[in-house]
Design a protein around this motif. Sequence first.
Motif, PDB file in Angstrom:
ATOM      1  N   SER A 397       1.021  -1.893   0.216  1.00  0.00           N
ATOM      2  CA  SER A 397       0.348  -0.018   0.079  1.00  0.00           C
ATOM      3  C   SER A 397       1.059   1.302   0.029  1.00  0.00           C
ATOM      4  O   SER A 397       2.005   1.809   0.250  1.00  0.00           O
ATOM      5  N   ALA A 398       0.576   2.180  -0.125  1.00  0.00           N
ATOM      6  CA  ALA A 398       1.011   3.742  -0.984  1.00  0.00           C
ATOM      7  C   ALA A 398       0.331   4.269  -1.345  1.00  0.00           C
ATOM      8  O   ALA A 398      -1.168   4.517  -1.471  1.00  0.00           O
ATOM      9  N   VAL A 399       0.703   6.092  -1.213  1.00  0.00           N
ATOM     10  CA  VAL A 399       0.053   7.058  -1.368  1.00  0.00           C
ATOM     11  C   VAL A 399       0.180   7.648  -2.734  1.00  0.00           C
ATOM     12  O   VAL A 399       1.521   8.232  -2.731  1.00  0.00           O
ATOM     13  N   HIS A 400      -0.090   7.843  -4.007  1.00  0.00           N
ATOM     14  CA  HIS A 400       0.974   8.384  -4.825  1.00  0.00           C
ATOM     15  C   HIS A 400       0.021  10.147  -5.952  1.00  0.00           C
ATOM     16  O   HIS A 400      -1.384   9.221  -5.903  1.00  0.00           O
ATOM     17  N   ASP A 401       0.381  10.437  -5.599  1.00  0.00           N
ATOM     18  CA  ASP A 401      -0.137  11.911  -6.788  1.00  0.00           C
ATOM     19  C   ASP A 401      -2.082  11.948  -5.643  1.00  0.00           C
ATOM     20  O   ASP A 401      -2.625  11.935  -6.759  1.00  0.00           O
ATOM     21  N   GLY A 402      -2.383  12.173  -4.471  1.00  0.00           N
ATOM     22  CA  GLY A 402      -3.101  12.072  -3.837  1.00  0.00           C
ATOM     23  C   GLY A 402      -4.352  11.133  -4.422  1.00  0.00           C
ATOM     24  O   GLY A 402      -5.451  10.806  -4.155  1.00  0.00           O
ATOM     25  N   GLU A 403      -3.674   9.994  -3.787  1.00  0.00           N
ATOM     26  CA  GLU A 403      -4.369   8.977  -4.564  1.00  0.00           C
ATOM     27  C   GLU A 403      -3.709   7.333  -3.081  1.00  0.00           C
ATOM     28  O   GLU A 403      -2.904   7.195  -3.712  1.00  0.00           O
ATOM     29  N   PRO A 474      -9.857   7.429  -4.261  1.00  0.00           N
ATOM     30  CA  PRO A 474      -9.534   8.945  -3.800  1.00  0.00           C
ATOM     31  C   PRO A 474      -9.093   8.752  -2.199  1.00  0.00           C
ATOM     32  O   PRO A 474      -9.966   7.530  -1.435  1.00  0.00           O
ATOM     33  N   LEU A 475      -8.525   9.097  -1.716  1.00  0.00           N
ATOM     34  CA  LEU A 475      -8.083   9.901  -0.628  1.00  0.00           C
ATOM     35  C   LEU A 475      -9.572  10.245   0.791  1.00  0.00           C
ATOM     36  O   LEU A 475      -9.873   9.684   1.653  1.00  0.00           O
ATOM     37  N   ALA A 476     -10.138  11.238  -0.081  1.00  0.00           N
ATOM     38  CA  ALA A 476     -11.601  11.767  -0.200  1.00  0.00           C
ATOM     39  C   ALA A 476     -12.901  10.247   0.254  1.00  0.00           C
ATOM     40  O   ALA A 476     -12.428  10.324  -0.699  1.00  0.00           O
ATOM     41  N   ALA A 477     -13.401  10.913   0.938  1.00  0.00           N
ATOM     42  CA  ALA A 477     -14.201   9.931   0.788  1.00  0.00           C
ATOM     43  C   ALA A 477     -15.049  10.361  -0.399  1.00  0.00           C
ATOM     44  O   ALA A 477     -14.975  11.731  -1.395  1.00  0.00           O
ATOM     45  N   PRO A 478     -15.579   9.229  -1.671  1.00  0.00           N
ATOM     46  CA  PRO A 478     -16.421   9.311  -2.448  1.00  0.00           C
ATOM     47  C   PRO A 478     -17.771  10.934  -3.035  1.00  0.00           C
ATOM     48  O   PRO A 478     -18.100  11.667  -3.648  1.00  0.00           O
ATOM     49  N   ALA A 479     -18.629  10.909  -1.677  1.00  0.00           N
ATOM     50  CA  ALA A 479     -19.517  11.880  -1.994  1.00  0.00           C
ATOM     51  C   ALA A 479     -18.713  13.325  -1.700  1.00  0.00           C
ATOM     52  O   ALA A 479     -19.086  13.938  -2.547  1.00  0.00           O
ATOM     53  N   GLU A 480     -17.529  13.832  -0.420  1.00  0.00           N
ATOM     54  CA  GLU A 480     -17.019  14.428  -0.412  1.00  0.00           C
ATOM     55  C   GLU A 480     -16.627  15.017  -1.586  1.00  0.00           C
ATOM     56  O   GLU A 480     -16.460  15.911  -2.044  1.00  0.00           O
ATOM     57  N   THR A 481     -15.250  14.379  -1.822  1.00  0.00           N
ATOM     58  CA  THR A 481     -15.170  14.179  -3.391  1.00  0.00           C
ATOM     59  C   THR A 481     -15.234  15.610  -4.590  1.00  0.00           C
ATOM     60  O   THR A 481     -15.532  15.406  -5.054  1.00  0.00           O
ATOM     61  N   ALA A 482     -16.708  14.424  -4.296  1.00  0.00           N
ATOM     62  CA  ALA A 482     -17.365  15.184  -5.650  1.00  0.00           C
ATOM     63  C   ALA A 482     -18.219  15.913  -5.943  1.00  0.00           C
ATOM     64  O   ALA A 482     -18.064  17.501  -6.665  1.00  0.00           O
ATOM     65  N   ALA A 483     -18.682  16.419  -4.350  1.00  0.00           N
ATOM     66  CA  ALA A 483     -19.044  18.180  -3.543  1.00  0.00           C
ATOM     67  C   ALA A 483     -17.485  19.398  -3.832  1.00  0.00           C
ATOM     68  O   ALA A 483     -18.568  19.837  -4.196  1.00  0.00           O
ATOM     69  N   THR A 484     -16.967  18.624  -2.837  1.00  0.00           N
ATOM     70  CA  THR A 484     -15.480  19.746  -3.165  1.00  0.00           C
ATOM     71  C   THR A 484     -14.388  19.245  -3.596  1.00  0.00           C
ATOM     72  O   THR A 484     -13.904  20.596  -3.615  1.00  0.00           O
ATOM     73  N   GLY A 485     -14.313  18.391  -3.458  1.00  0.00           N
ATOM     74  CA  GLY A 485     -12.705  17.610  -4.239  1.00  0.00           C
ATOM     75  C   GLY A 485     -11.703  18.333  -3.608  1.00  0.00           C
ATOM     76  O   GLY A 485     -10.655  18.115  -3.604  1.00  0.00           O
TER      77      GLY A 485
END
Length: 500
Positions: A397-403, A474-485
């Motif tokens: 597992s790793a984090v890369h480019d905000g994912e 995505p690191l953010a939750a799907p609903a929050e990512t779609a709404a606020t990015g």
Amino acid sequence: MRPRPPRRPLLRTVRAKVLAAVLAAAGFGLVLTGAVSVLVQRGTTDQRVDASIGQEVQELRVFAATGVDPRTGRPFASVVDLLRAKIESDVSDEYETALGIVRGGPTYASAVRPFDLNTPAVRAFALGLTPDAPATTTFVTTAEGRMQVTAVPVALTPADPAQPSEGVYVVGHDLSPEYRLVDENTRNFAVTAVGALLLVAAVGYLVIVRLLRPLDHLHAAAVGVGADDLSHRVPVHGDDDVADLARGFNGMLERLESSFESQRQFLDDAGHELRTPLTIVQGHLELLDVADERDVAETRALVLDELARMTRLVDDLTLLAKARQPDFVRLAPVEVGQLVDEVFDKVVPLGERDWRVDERTEVTVAADAQRLTQAVVQLVSNAVKFTRPGDLVALGSAVHDGELRLWVRDDGPGVHPDDLERIFERFGRAATGRGVEGSGLGLSIVTAIAEAHAGRVDVRSAPGQGAVFTLVLPLAAPAETAATGATPAGLRPPAPQEVP
């Protein structure tokens, strides 16, 4: 062919009702404005007339108070001299005249007379006042029009007792010319108001038709939608409330179409895949020799195996059918490092392999821990199926480019480039997977879990060089990512790292 929506009478349409409401409001506003304007103009006119008459009355009182004729400088001998001097000195307005009436004596009228004030009605009104009466106003209608008449009793003790001592000073003002301007302004305003209403009706109709056109499309779509055809969409133009309604309706149609498609695909897949094991079971039962114990035992084992395979198949199909539902994933904070450790402990007993953890990142994400575990275990299960004892199977597992990236790596036979898309289809298998036990739904399930987290599944492989399957989320939750990015509060992404 889609049924055509029935036509509604014009006066019962939303357009007609909205336009009628707009015109009623505009008409009421114009009428109210006109009425207030007329009242204000008439009030101003009345004040001006009262002021003009009041000025004449005040001048008379000044004459009477001084008691001196301003022309000769001598005192007034009688009320006759007072009234004559006042009438002769009057400079009346354009629509005003004065009259001096001596009780038992002569009557004096202004030299400039826009109308005749010396009428029986005026004389009767003036002579009817008592000597001690205050200034009194009345309205008289004559051939010239409506007059405002004010009469002021005058008394003066004469030097000669034979001379008259009482008289009446009368001022008349013609109201018809004054109100004529008000009436003309009223007519002009009425014509302008009618023109304004016609303009409002024309512009309002065009605007209302344009704004409500999506409702026609919405109606046509609602009438035309059927269980066998959910592909119709409402054209969306603009960015107002009606456009939002059209977008919401299209979204509803998309969800319905997706739901119906999932049900249809589930039925097709179930019917297609269950037919073979059912046929096998039926064939062996028909050929079963109940007298042969060995045949009974072998058939029993085969039937139980096929039933177990059907159970797994039904469970997988049911899981895929639920993947489009809102409650398929339940988001909560998930420690990714702990998740990788737990999955690793669970999969080690799956086979004698060279188990490794390539990399382990410490980050908290909003995800469904059970679904993620299910997806990673499925990828590990596939890796175990296509490798031999002692082969490498690694997690990371790793984090890369905000994912967030969760991967499973093996050094098995790999996947041919022509099979990279087919393996993610339902019941799709690569050439290297033929003969390997499984329903062909594993990667479809992994893809459904990734998409439910607004992510995807990447694969990097080459024949004979193993394969790397990666869950990219995505690191953010799907609903929050779609709404606020933006990354929601509580998530702690570390600095980006290179992924092997």
